[in-house]
Design a protein around this motif. Structure first.
Motif, PDB file in Angstrom:
ATOM      1  N   ILE A   3       0.822  -1.081   0.090  1.00 17.38           N
ATOM      2  CA  ILE A   3       0.006  -0.040   0.015  1.00 17.38           C
ATOM      3  C   ILE A   3       0.704   1.185  -0.116  1.00 17.38           C
ATOM      4  O   ILE A   3       1.755   1.343   0.814  1.00 17.38           O
ATOM      5  CB  ILE A   3      -1.137   0.130   1.242  1.00 17.38           C
ATOM      6  N   GLY A   4       0.833   2.145  -0.842  1.00 21.48           N
ATOM      7  CA  GLY A   4       1.371   3.314  -1.067  1.00 21.48           C
ATOM      8  C   GLY A   4       0.983   4.300  -0.026  1.00 21.48           C
ATOM      9  O   GLY A   4      -0.125   4.123   0.540  1.00 21.48           O
ATOM     10  N   LYS A   5       2.039   5.098   0.399  1.00 26.44           N
ATOM     11  CA  LYS A   5       1.909   6.039   1.602  1.00 26.44           C
ATOM     12  C   LYS A   5       1.931   7.567   1.146  1.00 26.44           C
ATOM     13  O   LYS A   5       2.922   8.018   0.987  1.00 26.44           O
ATOM     14  CB  LYS A   5       3.054   5.889   2.723  1.00 26.44           C
ATOM     15  N   PRO A   6       0.828   7.774   0.605  1.00 25.30           N
ATOM     16  CA  PRO A   6       0.863   9.130   0.148  1.00 25.30           C
ATOM     17  C   PRO A   6       1.399  10.430   1.034  1.00 25.30           C
ATOM     18  O   PRO A   6       1.035  10.276   2.389  1.00 25.30           O
ATOM     19  CB  PRO A   6      -0.538   9.661  -0.358  1.00 25.30           C
ATOM     20  N   SER A  20     -13.398  21.343  -1.060  1.00 31.96           N
ATOM     21  CA  SER A  20     -12.654  20.848  -2.326  1.00 31.96           C
ATOM     22  C   SER A  20     -11.327  20.331  -1.877  1.00 31.96           C
ATOM     23  O   SER A  20     -10.860  19.093  -2.224  1.00 31.96           O
ATOM     24  CB  SER A  20     -12.526  21.700  -3.398  1.00 31.96           C
ATOM     25  N   THR A  21     -10.789  21.056  -0.835  1.00 35.56           N
ATOM     26  CA  THR A  21      -9.353  20.316  -0.228  1.00 35.56           C
ATOM     27  C   THR A  21      -9.607  19.178   0.501  1.00 35.56           C
ATOM     28  O   THR A  21      -8.624  18.327   0.209  1.00 35.56           O
ATOM     29  CB  THR A  21      -9.024  21.584   0.812  1.00 35.56           C
ATOM     30  N   LEU A  22     -10.519  19.102   1.201  1.00 38.26           N
ATOM     31  CA  LEU A  22     -10.644  17.849   1.747  1.00 38.26           C
ATOM     32  C   LEU A  22     -11.214  16.739   0.893  1.00 38.26           C
ATOM     33  O   LEU A  22     -10.474  15.640   0.971  1.00 38.26           O
ATOM     34  CB  LEU A  22     -11.742  17.883   2.867  1.00 38.26           C
ATOM     35  N   GLU A  23     -11.836  16.959  -0.139  1.00 38.49           N
ATOM     36  CA  GLU A  23     -12.126  16.013  -1.178  1.00 38.49           C
ATOM     37  C   GLU A  23     -10.832  15.389  -1.926  1.00 38.49           C
ATOM     38  O   GLU A  23     -10.669  14.431  -2.016  1.00 38.49           O
ATOM     39  CB  GLU A  23     -13.135  16.456  -2.261  1.00 38.49           C
ATOM     40  N   ASN A  24      -9.743  16.329  -2.197  1.00 37.79           N
ATOM     41  CA  ASN A  24      -8.656  16.135  -2.837  1.00 37.79           C
ATOM     42  C   ASN A  24      -7.929  15.134  -1.879  1.00 37.79           C
ATOM     43  O   ASN A  24      -7.231  14.200  -2.439  1.00 37.79           O
ATOM     44  CB  ASN A  24      -7.936  17.200  -2.909  1.00 37.79           C
ATOM     45  N   LEU A  25      -7.874  15.490  -0.519  1.00 33.34           N
ATOM     46  CA  LEU A  25      -6.784  14.541   0.129  1.00 33.34           C
ATOM     47  C   LEU A  25      -7.435  13.250   0.548  1.00 33.34           C
ATOM     48  O   LEU A  25      -6.715  12.275   0.382  1.00 33.34           O
ATOM     49  CB  LEU A  25      -7.082  15.298   1.584  1.00 33.34           C
ATOM     50  N   VAL A  26      -8.772  13.063   0.426  1.00 35.65           N
ATOM     51  CA  VAL A  26      -9.374  11.715   0.498  1.00 35.65           C
ATOM     52  C   VAL A  26      -9.276  11.129  -0.791  1.00 35.65           C
ATOM     53  O   VAL A  26      -8.958   9.748  -0.870  1.00 35.65           O
ATOM     54  CB  VAL A  26     -11.085  12.143   0.577  1.00 35.65           C
ATOM     55  N   GLU A  27      -9.223  11.619  -2.120  1.00 33.32           N
ATOM     56  CA  GLU A  27      -8.749  10.869  -3.137  1.00 33.32           C
ATOM     57  C   GLU A  27      -7.509  10.551  -3.438  1.00 33.32           C
ATOM     58  O   GLU A  27      -7.190   9.424  -3.819  1.00 33.32           O
ATOM     59  CB  GLU A  27      -9.210  12.056  -4.605  1.00 33.32           C
ATOM     60  N   HIS A  30      -7.462   7.313  -1.124  1.00 38.34           N
ATOM     61  CA  HIS A  30      -7.783   6.267  -1.937  1.00 38.34           C
ATOM     62  C   HIS A  30      -7.001   5.801  -2.955  1.00 38.34           C
ATOM     63  O   HIS A  30      -6.855   4.446  -3.056  1.00 38.34           O
ATOM     64  CB  HIS A  30      -9.205   6.600  -2.297  1.00 38.34           C
ATOM     65  N   GLU A  31      -6.375   6.528  -3.612  1.00 36.20           N
ATOM     66  CA  GLU A  31      -5.418   6.061  -4.755  1.00 36.20           C
ATOM     67  C   GLU A  31      -4.279   5.217  -3.998  1.00 36.20           C
ATOM     68  O   GLU A  31      -3.642   4.159  -4.777  1.00 36.20           O
ATOM     69  CB  GLU A  31      -4.866   7.305  -5.206  1.00 36.20           C
ATOM     70  N   GLY A  32      -3.870   5.643  -2.757  1.00 41.77           N
ATOM     71  CA  GLY A  32      -2.974   4.937  -2.099  1.00 41.77           C
ATOM     72  C   GLY A  32      -3.205   3.587  -1.584  1.00 41.77           C
ATOM     73  O   GLY A  32      -2.539   2.832  -0.765  1.00 41.77           O
ATOM     74  N   GLY A  33      -4.581   3.293  -1.522  1.00 39.34           N
ATOM     75  CA  GLY A  33      -5.239   1.931  -0.920  1.00 39.34           C
ATOM     76  C   GLY A  33      -5.841   2.295   0.307  1.00 39.34           C
ATOM     77  O   GLY A  33      -6.256   1.145   0.891  1.00 39.34           O
ATOM     78  N   THR A  34      -5.856   3.333   0.858  1.00 42.10           N
ATOM     79  CA  THR A  34      -6.308   3.575   2.126  1.00 42.10           C
ATOM     80  C   THR A  34      -8.014   3.761   2.035  1.00 42.10           C
ATOM     81  O   THR A  34      -8.439   4.860   1.420  1.00 42.10           O
ATOM     82  CB  THR A  34      -5.615   4.710   2.954  1.00 42.10           C
ATOM     83  N   ASN A  35      -8.941   3.252   3.161  1.00 41.86           N
ATOM     84  CA  ASN A  35     -10.054   3.510   2.990  1.00 41.86           C
ATOM     85  C   ASN A  35     -10.470   4.544   3.657  1.00 41.86           C
ATOM     86  O   ASN A  35     -10.017   4.443   5.059  1.00 41.86           O
ATOM     87  CB  ASN A  35     -11.098   2.095   3.543  1.00 41.86           C
ATOM     88  N   VAL A  36     -11.074   5.457   3.377  1.00 41.35           N
ATOM     89  CA  VAL A  36     -11.411   6.922   4.435  1.00 41.35           C
ATOM     90  C   VAL A  36     -12.670   7.250   4.004  1.00 41.35           C
ATOM     91  O   VAL A  36     -13.330   7.028   3.174  1.00 41.35           O
ATOM     92  CB  VAL A  36     -10.750   7.986   3.778  1.00 41.35           C
TER      93      VAL A  36
END
Length: 241
Positions: A3-6, A20-27, A30-36
């Motif tokens: 799992i990647g560590k962004p 929008s800032t929070l949504e970008n962080l969540v994305e 998610h790309e790193g494999g972390t469920n948020v």
């Protein structure tokens, strides 16, 4: 799978108000494999409370039989998060007044309510608890427990059907889900509330107007009975094996 560590930059205070800032962080997570899951802490606390309401083992007359029926196998209120009933008010957060409250019983009922920890809720079950029922205007029966404690949900009937009790308990869950844990009426008072000179109990009563179950939807009753019939059929099949 690794799992990647962004790498997430620190967030400035003003950016907390920018979705929008929070949504970008969540994305990125998610790309790193972390469920948020993003949400408010109030919603999380209220979700847990609404699905774990522990009722006090309390009944004074015939409506108590209906309360027992709701807890038995056919209706089984454990499906809705009311699994645990407690014999001690210090371990309960819901008192379901099922039955007549006489003037002799009223101080005991009030003492049980006072011994419960905040936040606490009250459901009045049946005509006797709501208005005295057939003992209306009698000398020995309290004409509604709202004269003693604040009531959250009224479930009329003599006695009400188990479906009505379940429906009323679900309405209480709806009220719990919109409470404010931080700074709510049942907790730390604001400066304005302190100036009013009212207790937390009085503020909570004005803040949470009671709900009255006028009728139970037909689709709710039919679905409830279908679930009970399916469960009985399944138990019958297992018994014949």
């Amino acid at each position: 799978m690794e799992i990647g560590k962004p790498k997430i930059k620190s967030i400035a205070y003003d950016e907390f108000k920018d979705n929008s800032t929070l949504e970008n962080l969540v994305e990125q997570l998610h790309e790193g494999g972390t469920n948020v899951v993003v949400g408010s802490l109030d919603k999380l606390i209220n979700w847990g409370r609404s699905n774990s309401l522990w009722s006090l083992t309390f009944a004074t007359s015939c409506c108590g039989i209906e309360f027992m029926a709701v807890g038995c196998a056919r209706y089984d209120f454990s499906r809705f998060g009311f699994e645990v009933t407690r014999n001690s008010p210090r371990q309960a957060d819901l008192i379901m007044c099922a039955g007549t409250i006489t003037h002799k019983m009223a101080p005991v009922f009030k003492r049980l309510y006072d011994e419960m920890a905040e936040p606490k809720y009250v459901i009045a079950v049946g005509g006797c608890a709501i208005s005295g029922g057939p003992f209306k205007s009698s000398y020995h029966v309290v004409q509604g427990i709202q004269e003693i404690v604040p009531v959250d949900v009224f479930i009329p009937g003599c006695p009400p059907r188990p479906e009505a009790i379940l429906y009323g308990m679900m309405q209480l869950q709806r009220k719990v889900k919109i409470e404010k844990f931080f700074g709510g009426a049942n907790h730390k008072q604001t400066k304005e509330e302190k100036q009013l000179g009212l207790s937390n109990e009085a503020i909570a009563y004005n803040w949470r107007p009671p709900l009255v179950v006028t009728e139970v939807p037909e689709d709710f009753k039919s679905e409830l009975n279908k679930e009970a019939d399916d469960m009985n059929m399944q138990q019958g099949k297992e018994a014949t094996k």
